[in-house]
Design a protein around this motif. Structure first.
Motif, PDB file in Angstrom:
ATOM      1  N   LEU A   1       1.522  -9.074  40.608  1.00 25.91           N
ATOM      2  CA  LEU A   1       1.456  -8.752  39.184  1.00 25.91           C
ATOM      3  C   LEU A   1       2.177  -7.430  38.946  1.00 25.91           C
ATOM      4  O   LEU A   1       1.838  -6.411  39.556  1.00 25.91           O
ATOM      5  N   VAL A   2       3.158  -7.459  38.050  1.00 26.74           N
ATOM      6  CA  VAL A   2       3.940  -6.267  37.736  1.00 26.74           C
ATOM      7  C   VAL A   2       3.611  -5.835  36.319  1.00 26.74           C
ATOM      8  O   VAL A   2       3.869  -6.564  35.358  1.00 26.74           O
ATOM      9  N   THR A   3       3.037  -4.637  36.174  1.00 26.16           N
ATOM     10  CA  THR A   3       2.807  -4.066  34.854  1.00 26.16           C
ATOM     11  C   THR A   3       4.008  -3.188  34.491  1.00 26.16           C
ATOM     12  O   THR A   3       4.785  -2.791  35.351  1.00 26.16           O
ATOM     13  N   GLY A   4       4.155  -2.910  33.200  1.00 30.10           N
ATOM     14  CA  GLY A   4       5.379  -2.231  32.778  1.00 30.10           C
ATOM     15  C   GLY A   4       6.594  -3.081  33.068  1.00 30.10           C
ATOM     16  O   GLY A   4       7.691  -2.589  33.336  1.00 30.10           O
ATOM     17  N   ALA A   5       6.417  -4.398  32.983  1.00 27.14           N
ATOM     18  CA  ALA A   5       7.416  -5.338  33.505  1.00 27.14           C
ATOM     19  C   ALA A   5       8.710  -5.358  32.717  1.00 27.14           C
ATOM     20  O   ALA A   5       9.744  -5.793  33.246  1.00 27.14           O
ATOM     21  N   THR A   6       8.684  -4.920  31.468  1.00 27.04           N
ATOM     22  CA  THR A   6       9.917  -4.931  30.680  1.00 27.04           C
ATOM     23  C   THR A   6      10.652  -3.596  30.734  1.00 27.04           C
ATOM     24  O   THR A   6      11.698  -3.437  30.109  1.00 27.04           O
ATOM     25  N   GLY A   7      10.135  -2.629  31.491  1.00 24.30           N
ATOM     26  CA  GLY A   7      10.787  -1.335  31.629  1.00 24.30           C
ATOM     27  C   GLY A   7      11.938  -1.380  32.625  1.00 24.30           C
ATOM     28  O   GLY A   7      12.167  -2.387  33.312  1.00 24.30           O
ATOM     29  N   THR A   8      12.642  -0.275  32.739  1.00 18.23           N
ATOM     30  CA  THR A   8      13.818  -0.195  33.613  1.00 18.23           C
ATOM     31  C   THR A   8      13.479  -0.540  35.054  1.00 18.23           C
ATOM     32  O   THR A   8      14.193  -1.303  35.704  1.00 18.23           O
ATOM     33  N   VAL A   9      12.386   0.009  35.561  1.00 16.21           N
ATOM     34  CA  VAL A   9      11.989  -0.255  36.946  1.00 16.21           C
ATOM     35  C   VAL A   9      11.199  -1.553  37.052  1.00 16.21           C
ATOM     36  O   VAL A   9      11.438  -2.365  37.945  1.00 16.21           O
ATOM     37  N   GLY A  10      10.254  -1.757  36.147  1.00 15.83           N
ATOM     38  CA  GLY A  10       9.417  -2.950  36.237  1.00 15.83           C
ATOM     39  C   GLY A  10      10.218  -4.230  36.241  1.00 15.83           C
ATOM     40  O   GLY A  10       9.944  -5.162  37.016  1.00 15.83           O
ATOM     41  N   ARG A  11      11.240  -4.296  35.396  1.00 18.79           N
ATOM     42  CA  ARG A  11      12.078  -5.500  35.350  1.00 18.79           C
ATOM     43  C   ARG A  11      12.747  -5.734  36.697  1.00 18.79           C
ATOM     44  O   ARG A  11      12.863  -6.883  37.158  1.00 18.79           O
ATOM     45  N   ARG A  12      13.198  -4.664  37.352  1.00 20.74           N
ATOM     46  CA  ARG A  12      13.869  -4.831  38.635  1.00 20.74           C
ATOM     47  C   ARG A  12      12.898  -5.214  39.743  1.00 20.74           C
ATOM     48  O   ARG A  12      13.271  -5.927  40.678  1.00 20.74           O
ATOM     49  N   ILE A  13      11.658  -4.790  39.644  1.00 17.32           N
ATOM     50  CA  ILE A  13      10.656  -5.240  40.610  1.00 17.32           C
ATOM     51  C   ILE A  13      10.421  -6.737  40.451  1.00 17.32           C
ATOM     52  O   ILE A  13      10.363  -7.492  41.433  1.00 17.32           O
TER      53      ILE A  13
END
Length: 280
Positions: free
Chosen positions: A9-21
């Motif tokens: 589960l990735v939170t902050g998923a639409t951010g610069t880092v979260g999207r890349r995770i």
């Protein structure tokens, strides 16, 4: 050991880092669930499960945590950018759900959420990137308009890191054993000046870019015009005018954790060249 069957589960998923995770986990064939407050605007590829939730409201995370073994957290509220105070509740819910590994994107120092994770009894890894290569996108409008970068402290060095490499390190720590209790400082492979970066962008887009050095006063005026709050302006003056050693010294974390070298700024520039070309 790698968890291939369990959910990350990735939170902050639409951010610069979260999207890349999210994308890195997906590329590794791992199950990934992206948490966002607005799923309709998430825009992820097929194979990513998008769910609604808000770290400021821990109860909203209960359905999203079902079946999760790897949890990535950010430390600030996505709307107001205030430090999240809900860490103890989130860690308790994660423990109940069977989460085995937590990564935390460091927020520039100790934060309540990071402290709660480190005290919470679940294997944790702190992800500490230096300046993002994606920050160069702030120059795109000026470069498109008149082929110019206007910045203070043009001789400062930055070991800026490709956001994809941040995502790769986090994905390994989320899905593999052996990274608990680690704080990973992540840099790129080179220490670059602003001129170095401008030259790389010029090469990628096929057109020269001029660097104009601003005084501190001119820089403050430019940042205010861009809408930056005073505390952000103060931070920029400090970090750009007196970049700490860790921000300008390349280290080998990306290769050590992921098994491949960190990507260069020239690679990043080639990937984003169109953002810096004049509009036709």
């Amino acid at each position: 050991m790698t968890d291939n069957a369990n959910v990350n589960l990735v939170t902050g998923a639409t951010g610069t880092v979260g999207r890349r995770i999210v994308l890195e986990l997906l590329s590794r064939g791992l199950r990934v669930r992206a948490l966002t407050r607005d799923p309709a605007r998430a825009d992820f590829p097929d194979g990513v499960e998008v769910v609604r939730g808000d770290l400021a409201d821990p109860a909203s995370l209960v359905p999203a945590l079902e079946g999760v073994t790897g949890l990535h957290l950010i430390t600030f509220d996505g709307g107001l950018f205030a430090p999240l105070e809900t860490g103890p509740e989130i860690v308790e819910l994660a423990g109940r759900a069977g989460v085995r590994r937590i990564t935390v994107l460091n927020g520039g120092g100790d934060t309540p959420l990071q402290s709660a994770v480190q005290a919470g009894g679940i294997a944790w890894t702190v992800i500490m990137p230096v300046e993002f290569m994606a920050n160069a996108l702030e120059w795109a409008e000026g470069i498109r308009a008149d082929d110019t970068v206007r910045e203070p402290f043009v001789g400062r060095l930055s070991a800026m890191v490709h956001e994809g490499d941040i995502g790769a390190v986090a994905a390994v720590a989320l899905s593999e054993d052996g990274h608990g209790g680690e704080s990973y400082l992540i840099t790129g492979p080179e220490a670059l000046t602003i001129q170095d970066k401008a030259d790389a962008l010029a090469g990628a887009r096929g057109r020269k870019i001029e660097v104009v050095e601003l005084s501190e006063e001119q820089a403050v005026e430019q940042w205010r015009a861009a809408g930056h709050p005073e505390e952000v302006i103060g931070f920029l003056l400090e970090v750009y005018g007196n970049t700490p050693p860790e921000g300008r010294t390349p280290i080998n974390t990306v290769a050590e954790v992921t098994g491949r070298p960190a990507r260069t700024f020239a690679q990043w520039a080639a990937e984003h060249a169109d953002a810096f070309r004049p509009r036709s």
